[in-house]
Design an enzyme around this catalytic site. Structure first.
Site, PDB file in Angstrom:
ATOM      1  N   HIS A 263      41.405  49.337  11.213  1.00 22.19           N
ATOM      2  CA  HIS A 263      40.872  50.155  12.311  1.00 22.19           C
ATOM      3  C   HIS A 263      40.007  51.295  11.797  1.00 22.19           C
ATOM      4  CE1 HIS A 263      40.572  52.945  15.632  1.00 22.19           C
ATOM      5  NE2 HIS A 263      41.206  52.123  16.453  1.00 22.19           N
ATOM      6  N   HIS A 472      45.332  82.349  37.011  1.00 19.63           N
ATOM      7  CA  HIS A 472      43.955  82.060  37.427  1.00 19.63           C
ATOM      8  C   HIS A 472      42.960  83.135  36.988  1.00 19.63           C
ATOM      9  CE1 HIS A 472      45.630  78.779  39.514  1.00 19.63           C
ATOM     10  NE2 HIS A 472      44.726  78.653  40.458  1.00 19.63           N
TER      11      HIS A 472
END
Length: 669
Positions: A263, A472
């Site tokens: 891989h 936030h």
């Protein structure tokens, strides 16, 4: 239809070239490229429609390679069609090479996109398919191209694939065909160790047309592509069960297929020699194209010439019958900034800059017909609804609108917008709260790397989100994103334009800069709260230089007050108090430090003379302004996360008032 023997030979040719590239570079990923060779060979020899003489033809099909580590597969395929020389292939990942690896967009060489971060690349393809639908709705059948994408186990596992699958299914993107290389092998383990989900059922649940095939059988690949092309309501997923490292041999007696080691590393020594022999090549001279394969692709080239000649004739007839549309198409694909009458933007004094942005967007919606605006389920808060009110959502079966409702998926939305830009012909913009730029940074980085002019609209720019709580409230985000201003791309430009306007009028100028910036992405950082206007008579056009004097002009001064965004008006409130005490000062707005630093040295010196005492005010980390303020000054910034409270209370508690500016500057002097 090509015979199976020749098709298999061509796929083996790709395998040999891909493995040899990695072997020579002593770096790379041969296994996936060897497994995917059959699909890419069928696609390019029989299905993909492109103009061999004009790689930028607008109506071409597009191929997006999500697993960018499989670039050797694409390079090898493109060598078969004459876009790369065999010498080019031997320079994989070398300095100055034309085969550097991901991410790439090199249309002249046939590369639409290779992605680095898995999952992003096939999400780019979703965005490209949206752009194609959008353009077809406006221009007609000259925009009937198919978007092909190649994905892998890693791309399916990355969370962004969930958003890509949902959006493509919801919008019914029947012009999107994805091939999933399901080879059951990952870099360090077999896939069954990390996932047992039924991928087919998952995509079917999203509304996709799904087929399962032997991914190394050219007949099954061909039939699956035909069925996918015939699908008229759903995006298609072809699950190709491929063999990782197909054809690889450790030695004369044992296979090297389905081995994790193939891989991400060269096959190496004896395994490489035995593999090339097994595939019909010469290990001493592996960089060869077989004569039969040359003949196969010479034949395809002649086929394509006839196909595109007919399409070009069709376009010419369409252009003659639709001169206005033809002119628009040419303008949209030129990459030039659109013509905009900025006098139509009438700002409301004292508005929040997100509201000022909405005012601009409402004008852009009317004047820029190839613009797509998106929001991550926040259009009424990030005020991208200024654009939405002048159009309607993109919907399944109706792409006449220009607003992309992405749902709560900031990273997916950003990558879709990147895909739109990669497709060409559209100008994408996307909005959300600034704190959620954290979700988007991998995509923002890719947009900067690929020099794509996506517009990122980020509102609620500081702790003044208040009652929403510290979750936030962006504090560190501006410092992070402004690093992109300091980073140069390969053309020597700042990799991103980052602007934080000081009031409503400066917002218009910042949007103008964004729309005129066709070379890099732009970030617009905007306030939730209303902002007092800068002093009357301010020359807002100077904002285009990144930093400029908004008060105090060239008078002798004791101190310079410097900020971006809403803090500039706070500085001016403090300046009024300082002037009453006889302090001579200059107030400077710096919407973009990166842009300011790209100005001539004499201009920089005129605005911020060396040795000046400078007081900087930022709602973010102090480091945001420290490079401008220097050792002889002071920055008042936030050195903690935010707090819950109404924003005016926070301003008072955290020292973002004219009174505190007065206090801090007096102490400094």
């Amino acid at each position: 239809m090509n015979d199976k023997k020749t098709m298999n030979l061509a796929a083996d040719n790709i395998r040999i070239l891909a493995a040899s590239m990695v072997e020579k570079a002593k770096s790379g990923h041969p296994g996936g490229a060897m497994g995917g060779a059959d699909f890419i060979n069928v696609l390019y020899s029989e299905f993909l429609v492109y103009d061999p003489e004009n790689p930028e033809w607008e109506g071409r099909d597009r191929f997006f390679l999500d697993p960018g580590h499989m670039a050797p597969m694409l390079y090898s395929q493109l060598a078969l069609i004459g876009k790369f020389s065999l010498d080019d292939l031997q320079q994989l990942r070398q300095w100055g090479s034309v085969t550097p690896g991901h991410p790439e967009r090199e249309l002249a060489r046939g590369i639409e996109n290779t992605s680095g971060p898995l999952g992003q690349g096939h999400t780019f393809a979703v965005g490209a398919a949206i752009a194609a639908k959008f353009l077809k709705a406006r221009l007609g059948d000259v925009m009937r191209q198919t978007i092909y994408a190649y994905i892998s186990d890693g791309g399916v596992q990355e969370e962004i694939s969930q958003g890509a699958g949902r959006i493509a299914g919801t919008l019914g993107l029947d012009n999107l065909i994805m091939f999933y290389d399901a080879n059951d092998i990952q870099l360090s383990t077999e896939t069954k160790v990390v996932t047992v989900e039924d991928t087919a059922k998952k995509y079917e649940a999203w509304g996709w047309f799904v087929q399962k095939i032997d991914g190394n059988d050219c007949d099954q690949i061909r039939e699956a592509l035909r069925k996918a092309q015939a699908e008229t309501e759903r995006p298609s997923l072809i699950i190709g069960h491929c063999i990782m490292g197909k054809g690889a041999r450790k030695d004369d007696n044992s296979s090297y297929e389905r081995n994790c080691k193939t891989h991400g590393a060269p096959l190496g020594g004896e395994a490489f020699v035995n593999t090339v022999k097994n595939l019909g090549g010469d290990p001493e001279h592996p960089f060869k194209i077989f004569p039969e394969v040359e003949k196969l692709y010479a034949h395809r080239k002649e086929e394509l010439k006839k196909i595109v000649a007919a399409r070009h004739a069709e376009k010419a007839a369409w252009a003659k019958a639709n001169p206005e549309k033809a002119a628009r198409m040419e303008e949209w694909f030129s990459g030039k900034a659109p013509k905009i009458d900025w006098s139509k933007v009438q700002q409301k004094a004292g508005a929040a800059t997100r509201g000022a942005s909405a005012t601009v967007l409402s004008v852009l919606a009317e004047q820029v017909p190839n613009m797509i605006c998106a929001s991550a389920d926040l259009s009424n808060s990030d005020k991208t609804d200024g654009f939405l009110k002048k159009t309607h959502d993109l919907q399944r079966g109706d792409f006449s609108g220009a607003f992309f409702q992405a749902g709560v998926a900031e990273l997916t939305m950003a990558c879709c917008c990147i895909g739109m830009a990669l497709h060409g012909g559209v100008i994408p913009a996307c909005g959300t709260f600034f704190v959620f730029s954290d979700y988007m940074k991998p995509a923002v980085r890719m947009a900067a790397l690929m020099e794509l002019p996506v517009k990122f609209i980020w509102t609620h720019d500081a702790f003044r989100v208040g009652e929403d709580g510290p979750t936030h409230e962006p504090v560190e985000q501006e410092a992070q994103i402004r690093l992109m201003e300091k980073l140069k791309n390969h053309h020597g430009r700042n990799s991103m334009l980052v602007v934080r306007p000081a009031d409503a009028e400066e917002t218009t100028v910042c949007w103008r800069m964004a729309m005129e910036n066709t070379a890099t992405p732009t970030a617009l950082i905007l306030s939730r709260q209303n902002i007092e206007m800068l002093p009357e008579g301010n020359d807002y056009g100077q904002a285009e230089k990144g930093a400029y004097i908004v008060a105090g002009s060239d008078e002798q001064f004791d101190v310079i007050l410097l900020a971006s965004g809403s803090e500039v008006s706070t500085l001016e409130a403090g300046a009024k108090l300082l002037r009453q005490d006889g302090v001579k000062l200059r107030v400077v707005s710096v919407p973009s430090e990166g842009l300011f630093r790209s100005q001539p040295k004499d201009y920089q010196e005129r605005i911020l003379p060396a040795g000046s005492k400078i007081f900087g005010l930022t709602a973010g980390l102090p480091v945001t302004l420290e490079g401008l303020v220097g050792a002889n000054g002071k920055v008042w910034g936030l050195e903690s996360f935010g707090f819950s409270a109404p924003y005016k209370v926070l301003d008072e508690k955290l020292g973002y008032t004219g009174e505190n500016v007065y206090k801090q500057v007096k102490a400094m002097l």
